[in-house]
Design an enzyme around this catalytic site. Structure first.
Site, PDB file in Angstrom:
ATOM      1  N   HIS A  72      -4.558 163.547  35.834  1.00 10.61           N
ATOM      2  CA  HIS A  72      -5.736 163.333  34.983  1.00 10.61           C
ATOM      3  C   HIS A  72      -6.560 162.171  35.521  1.00 10.61           C
ATOM      4  O   HIS A  72      -6.021 161.112  35.813  1.00 10.61           O
ATOM      5  CB  HIS A  72      -5.303 163.035  33.536  1.00 10.61           C
ATOM      6  CG  HIS A  72      -4.994 164.280  32.759  1.00 10.61           C
ATOM      7  ND1 HIS A  72      -5.161 164.380  31.402  1.00 10.61           N
ATOM      8  CD2 HIS A  72      -4.553 165.494  33.161  1.00 10.61           C
ATOM      9  CE1 HIS A  72      -4.823 165.590  31.002  1.00 10.61           C
ATOM     10  NE2 HIS A  72      -4.434 166.283  32.042  1.00 10.61           N
ATOM     11  N   TYR A 201      -8.592 160.672  22.419  1.00  8.32           N
ATOM     12  CA  TYR A 201      -8.166 159.645  21.470  1.00  8.32           C
ATOM     13  C   TYR A 201      -9.279 159.536  20.429  1.00  8.32           C
ATOM     14  O   TYR A 201     -10.415 159.207  20.788  1.00  8.32           O
ATOM     15  CB  TYR A 201      -7.972 158.296  22.170  1.00  8.32           C
ATOM     16  CG  TYR A 201      -6.763 158.230  23.084  1.00  8.32           C
ATOM     17  CD1 TYR A 201      -6.841 158.663  24.410  1.00  8.32           C
ATOM     18  CD2 TYR A 201      -5.553 157.723  22.625  1.00  8.32           C
ATOM     19  CE1 TYR A 201      -5.733 158.589  25.251  1.00  8.32           C
ATOM     20  CE2 TYR A 201      -4.439 157.642  23.469  1.00  8.32           C
ATOM     21  CZ  TYR A 201      -4.537 158.079  24.774  1.00  8.32           C
ATOM     22  OH  TYR A 201      -3.439 157.996  25.610  1.00  8.32           O
ATOM     23  N   PRO A 293       2.733 153.714  20.675  1.00 15.58           N
ATOM     24  CA  PRO A 293       2.519 154.728  21.717  1.00 15.58           C
ATOM     25  C   PRO A 293       1.074 154.892  22.196  1.00 15.58           C
ATOM     26  O   PRO A 293       0.847 155.609  23.177  1.00 15.58           O
ATOM     27  CB  PRO A 293       3.005 156.021  21.058  1.00 15.58           C
ATOM     28  CG  PRO A 293       2.902 155.767  19.595  1.00 15.58           C
ATOM     29  CD  PRO A 293       3.124 154.311  19.392  1.00 15.58           C
ATOM     30  N   LYS A 297       2.594 153.537  27.159  1.00 17.09           N
ATOM     31  CA  LYS A 297       3.162 152.581  28.112  1.00 17.09           C
ATOM     32  C   LYS A 297       4.692 152.510  28.085  1.00 17.09           C
ATOM     33  O   LYS A 297       5.304 151.943  28.994  1.00 17.09           O
ATOM     34  CB  LYS A 297       2.595 151.171  27.847  1.00 17.09           C
ATOM     35  CG  LYS A 297       1.139 151.031  28.219  1.00 17.09           C
ATOM     36  CD  LYS A 297       0.955 151.183  29.716  1.00 17.09           C
ATOM     37  CE  LYS A 297      -0.485 151.366  30.133  1.00 17.09           C
ATOM     38  NZ  LYS A 297      -0.678 152.278  31.235  1.00 17.09           N
ATOM     39  N   TYR A 385      -5.005 151.395  31.543  1.00 16.75           N
ATOM     40  CA  TYR A 385      -4.495 152.738  31.256  1.00 16.75           C
ATOM     41  C   TYR A 385      -3.761 153.318  32.464  1.00 16.75           C
ATOM     42  O   TYR A 385      -2.684 153.905  32.320  1.00 16.75           O
ATOM     43  CB  TYR A 385      -5.648 153.665  30.833  1.00 16.75           C
ATOM     44  CG  TYR A 385      -5.164 154.926  30.149  1.00 16.75           C
ATOM     45  CD1 TYR A 385      -5.030 154.991  28.771  1.00 16.75           C
ATOM     46  CD2 TYR A 385      -4.813 156.056  30.897  1.00 16.75           C
ATOM     47  CE1 TYR A 385      -4.568 156.139  28.136  1.00 16.75           C
ATOM     48  CE2 TYR A 385      -4.345 157.205  30.280  1.00 16.75           C
ATOM     49  CZ  TYR A 385      -4.228 157.238  28.896  1.00 16.75           C
ATOM     50  OH  TYR A 385      -3.767 158.371  28.281  1.00 16.75           O
TER      51      TYR A 385
HETATM   52  C1  PHB Z   1       1.936 162.313  24.587  1.00 19.53           C
HETATM   53  O1  PHB Z   1       1.548 163.224  25.314  1.00 19.53           O
HETATM   54  O2  PHB Z   1       2.952 162.428  23.888  1.00 19.53           O
HETATM   55  C2  PHB Z   1       1.169 161.034  24.542  1.00 19.53           C
HETATM   56  C3  PHB Z   1       0.079 160.878  25.369  1.00 19.53           C
HETATM   57  C4  PHB Z   1      -0.662 159.728  25.333  1.00 19.53           C
HETATM   58  C5  PHB Z   1      -0.297 158.721  24.453  1.00 19.53           C
HETATM   59  C6  PHB Z   1       0.810 158.860  23.633  1.00 19.53           C
HETATM   60  C7  PHB Z   1       1.548 160.034  23.674  1.00 19.53           C
HETATM   61  O3  PHB Z   1      -1.053 157.603  24.417  1.00 19.53           O
END
Ligand code: PHB
Ligand code: APR
Length: 394
Positions: A72, A201, A293, A297, A385
């Site tokens: 990505h 997000y 989450p 990280k 990130y």
């Molecule tokens: C996930 O795919 O479970 C996931 C992805 C990004 C995040 C948290 C969890 O920031």
């Protein structure tokens, strides 16, 4: 039984450490409380930094992640009903992340360990750590009613937040920092195509939402829910309805729903224990720190801890140098606190906080607006990130 390094816990930290040590010719045994199937049933995040991919490669377990993972180059931020792309690849001079589930990383590590004929004791109960303040530490456990003892040079405490390793350290020698957030994430895994090519997000007046994925046919979605909420309060239909409400119209239109393969609520917490070394015991991964989450990280920090630890142990055995061991804790903590800061900041920016009300929402929207229009601000998000570098100097 005797080994060079006794590893407590067969999560990603313990298994990756075992593989890195094995590659360097260092003998190790992994002792795990649960069964292998149980470990694989836990669904966790799925975004790997380049540093994590490099360590998987060094451990010889990156083939499937390369073949099946999804590189990505950006993420989308949704606020005030509109999506805005952060081009991480451009902002970081060509870096990317790999979307590949932690469960698959764990499976690859387990397969490699089995193929190399390395010993893993699953379903070990009453695991206890002894004499790590001296030169001959020991690990004791009970398996099928029989007590066993492992003599070793070092113990790696890779047994997660609820493990025995951190709990074995005298209370006066460890300092714990903690922040608990007043909400959790309700997660759903479903065999439906992801709503978008990249992760979304979302900051909305109804709370945070995240659209993630495991493949082109499997999606992972999350909703912010109050801390006291229970998974029993939710059905698949309620979940999809609420997720749709938190998306923009174009995403809502594209959203494909289906039966959940898994649904669970995870609390959000920031936690760090300092230091991470006590004589011949080292803590690594969730045993030493937890991040919320947002930004994914957790696994990446576990990997960099283990990168530092394997390097330190290799230095000890090959060069008879204690430098890596002596600097282990400080090197890890420098990277950990930066990831703690980033995860706390991203969480604070994207979630609805009951106590801050409409004012808090306006401030978040102003910051998000600044973030997408300022190259300095979006570069800061992007470089965190994709993962800050591992520093090996003192
Ligand atoms: C996930 O795919 O479970 C996931 C992805 C990004 C995040 C948290 C969890 O920031
Ligand atoms: N004895 C032996 N094993 C134990 C004990 C014990 N007393 N207590 C816990 N364990 C095992 C758990 O069953 C688990 O399999 O230790 C393992 C720890 O694994 P994780 O919790 O996955 O922690 P870690 O390997 O550090 O991985 C960090 O996992 O939790 C996520 O977000 C986190 O992605 C990050 C990653």
């Amino acid at each position: 039984m005797r080994t060079q390094v006794a590893i407590i816990g067969a999560g990603p930290s313990g298994l990756l450490l075992g593989q890195l040590l094995h590659k360097a010719g260092i003998d190790n045994i992994v002792v795990e409380r649960q069964s292998g199937d149980y470990v694989l049933s836990r669904i966790r995040a799925g975004v790997l930094e380049q540093i994590t991919m490099d360590l998987l490669e060094q451990a010889g377990v990156a083939q499937r992640a390369h073949a099946e993972g999804l590189p990505h180059h950006g993420i989308e931020l949704l606020f005030k009903g509109e999506r805005h792309r952060i081009d991480m690849h451009k902002l970081t001079g060509g870096k990317q992340v790999m979307v590949y589930g932690q469960t698959e990383v764990t499976r690859d590590l387990m397969d490699a360990r089995a193929a190399a004929g390395l010993s893993t004791v699953y379903e070990a109960s009453q695991v206890s750590l002894h004499d790590f303040d001296g030169t001959q530490p020991r690990v004791r456990y009970v398996k099928d009613g029989v007590t066993h003892e492992i003599e070793c040079d070092f113990i790696a405490g890779c047994d997660g937040y609820h493990g025995v390793s951190r709990a074995s350290v005298p209370a006066g020698s460890i300092h714990e920092y903690e922040k608990v957030y007043p909400f959790g994430w309700l997660g759903v895994l479903a065999d439906v195509p992801p709503v978008s090519e990249e992760l979304i997000y979302a900051n909305t007046s109804r709370g945070f939402a995240l659209c993630s994925m495991r493949s082109h046919t499997r999606s992972r979605y999350y909703l912010q829910v109050p801390s006291e909420d229970k998974v029993e309060n939710w059905t698949d239909a309620l979940f999809w309805e609420e997720l749709a409400r938190r998306l923009d119209p174009a995403a809502r239109e594209r959203l494909v729903t289906g039966p959940s393969l898994e649904m669970s609520i995870a609390p959000l917490r920031s936690f760090v224990a300092e230091p991470m070394r006590f004589g011949r015991l080292f803590l690594a991964g969730d045993a030493a720190h937890i991040v919320p989450p947002t930004g994914a990280k957790g696994l990446n920090l576990a990997a960099s801890d283990v990168g530092y630890l394997s390097g330190a142990l290799i230095e000890h055995y090959r060069e008879h140098s204690a430098a890596g061991i002596d600097h282990y804790s400080a090197r890890c903590l420098s990277r950990i606190w930066k990831a703690e800061r980033f995860s706390w900041w991203f969480t604070s920016l994207m979630h609805r906080f009951p106590e801050t009300g409409e004012f808090g929402q306006k401030i978040q929207e102003a910051e998000l607006d600044y973030l997408i229009h300022s190259e300095a601000a979006s570069t800061s998000l992007a470089e965190n990130y994709v993962g800050l570098p591992m520093v090996h100097s003192n």
